[in-house]
Design a protein around this motif. Structure first.
Motif, PDB file in Angstrom:
ATOM      1  N   ARG A   5       0.852  -1.183   0.000  1.00  0.00           N
ATOM      2  CA  ARG A   5       0.000   0.000   0.000  1.00  0.00           C
ATOM      3  C   ARG A   5       0.890   1.235   0.000  1.00  0.00           C
ATOM      4  NH1 ARG A   5      -5.056   1.156   0.641  1.00  0.00           N
ATOM      5  NH2 ARG A   5      -5.648  -0.901   1.262  1.00  0.00           N
ATOM      6  N   ASP A   6       0.649   2.137  -0.950  1.00  0.00           N
ATOM      7  CA  ASP A   6       1.357   3.406  -1.019  1.00  0.00           C
ATOM      8  C   ASP A   6       0.767   4.320   0.042  1.00  0.00           C
ATOM      9  OD1 ASP A   6       2.487   5.827  -1.611  1.00  0.00           O
ATOM     10  OD2 ASP A   6       1.821   5.888  -3.688  1.00  0.00           O
ATOM     11  N   ILE A   7       1.603   4.748   0.995  1.00  0.00           N
ATOM     12  CA  ILE A   7       1.127   5.543   2.125  1.00  0.00           C
ATOM     13  C   ILE A   7       0.488   6.854   1.666  1.00  0.00           C
ATOM     14  CG2 ILE A   7       1.829   6.788   4.207  1.00  0.00           C
ATOM     15  CD1 ILE A   7       4.005   4.683   4.541  1.00  0.00           C
ATOM     16  N   SER A   9      -0.904   7.816  -1.293  1.00  0.00           N
ATOM     17  CA  SER A   9      -2.142   7.777  -2.068  1.00  0.00           C
ATOM     18  C   SER A   9      -3.175   6.800  -1.516  1.00  0.00           C
ATOM     19  CB  SER A   9      -1.844   7.395  -3.517  1.00  0.00           C
ATOM     20  OG  SER A   9      -1.421   6.049  -3.574  1.00  0.00           O
ATOM     21  N   GLY A  10      -2.719   5.841  -0.688  1.00  0.00           N
ATOM     22  CA  GLY A  10      -3.636   4.843  -0.162  1.00  0.00           C
ATOM     23  C   GLY A  10      -3.982   3.768  -1.172  1.00  0.00           C
ATOM     24  N   SER A  11      -3.296   3.762  -2.323  1.00  0.00           N
ATOM     25  CA  SER A  11      -3.613   2.777  -3.354  1.00  0.00           C
ATOM     26  C   SER A  11      -2.722   1.546  -3.231  1.00  0.00           C
ATOM     27  CB  SER A  11      -3.428   3.398  -4.741  1.00  0.00           C
ATOM     28  OG  SER A  11      -2.076   3.753  -4.923  1.00  0.00           O
ATOM     29  N   TYR A  42      -8.280  -1.933   5.981  1.00  0.00           N
ATOM     30  CA  TYR A  42      -7.125  -1.039   5.875  1.00  0.00           C
ATOM     31  C   TYR A  42      -7.573   0.410   5.973  1.00  0.00           C
ATOM     32  CZ  TYR A  42      -5.696  -5.328   3.559  1.00  0.00           C
ATOM     33  OH  TYR A  42      -5.464  -6.635   3.254  1.00  0.00           O
ATOM     34  N   VAL A  43      -6.722   1.231   6.554  1.00  0.00           N
ATOM     35  CA  VAL A  43      -6.927   2.670   6.586  1.00  0.00           C
ATOM     36  C   VAL A  43      -5.576   3.290   6.258  1.00  0.00           C
ATOM     37  CG1 VAL A  43      -7.617   4.656   7.965  1.00  0.00           C
ATOM     38  CG2 VAL A  43      -8.685   2.441   8.383  1.00  0.00           C
ATOM     39  N   VAL A  44      -5.369   3.627   5.001  1.00  0.00           N
ATOM     40  CA  VAL A  44      -4.108   4.145   4.451  1.00  0.00           C
ATOM     41  C   VAL A  44      -2.967   3.217   4.859  1.00  0.00           C
ATOM     42  CG1 VAL A  44      -2.671   6.173   4.134  1.00  0.00           C
ATOM     43  CG2 VAL A  44      -5.105   6.463   4.492  1.00  0.00           C
ATOM     44  N   ALA A  45      -2.018   3.661   5.696  1.00  0.00           N
ATOM     45  CA  ALA A  45      -0.862   2.826   6.066  1.00  0.00           C
ATOM     46  C   ALA A  45      -1.133   2.010   7.316  1.00  0.00           C
ATOM     47  CB  ALA A  45       0.371   3.702   6.269  1.00  0.00           C
TER      48      ALA A  45
END
Length: 87
Positions: A5-7, A9-11, A42-45
């Protein structure tokens, strides 16, 4: 290659320089709390975990999660099953 997970962008992506994201429904050890939980989201990172006995949820830093050992996972599954039968 591991899903990550890209911190910013959350993608989700598949590069090796980002934080690994554990799959939903896997059992992970939260090193900060010293507790095993089931991945539920999940919630972002951060990773959302469910406690096997209480059913309560918490968020953990993805960098502080380790796969649960077979013994830890078995203990957590039994605790979760016992909790559900008491409801």
């Amino acid at each position: 290659m591991t899903a990550t997970r890209d911190i910013a962008s959350g993608s989700l992506s598949a590069t090796d320089n980002e934080i690994p994201v554990p799959p939903i429904a896997t059992w992970m050890l939260d090193a900060e709390r010293g507790e095993v939980g089931e991945v539920v989201g999940y919630v972002v990172a951060r990773v959302r975990l469910r406690h096997p006995r209480s059913g309560g949820e918490w968020e953990a830093d993805a960098r502080c999660l380790w796969p649960a050992t077979s013994a830890e996972e078995l203990r957590a599954r039994v605790a979760a099953r016992n909790h559900r039968t008491r409801l």
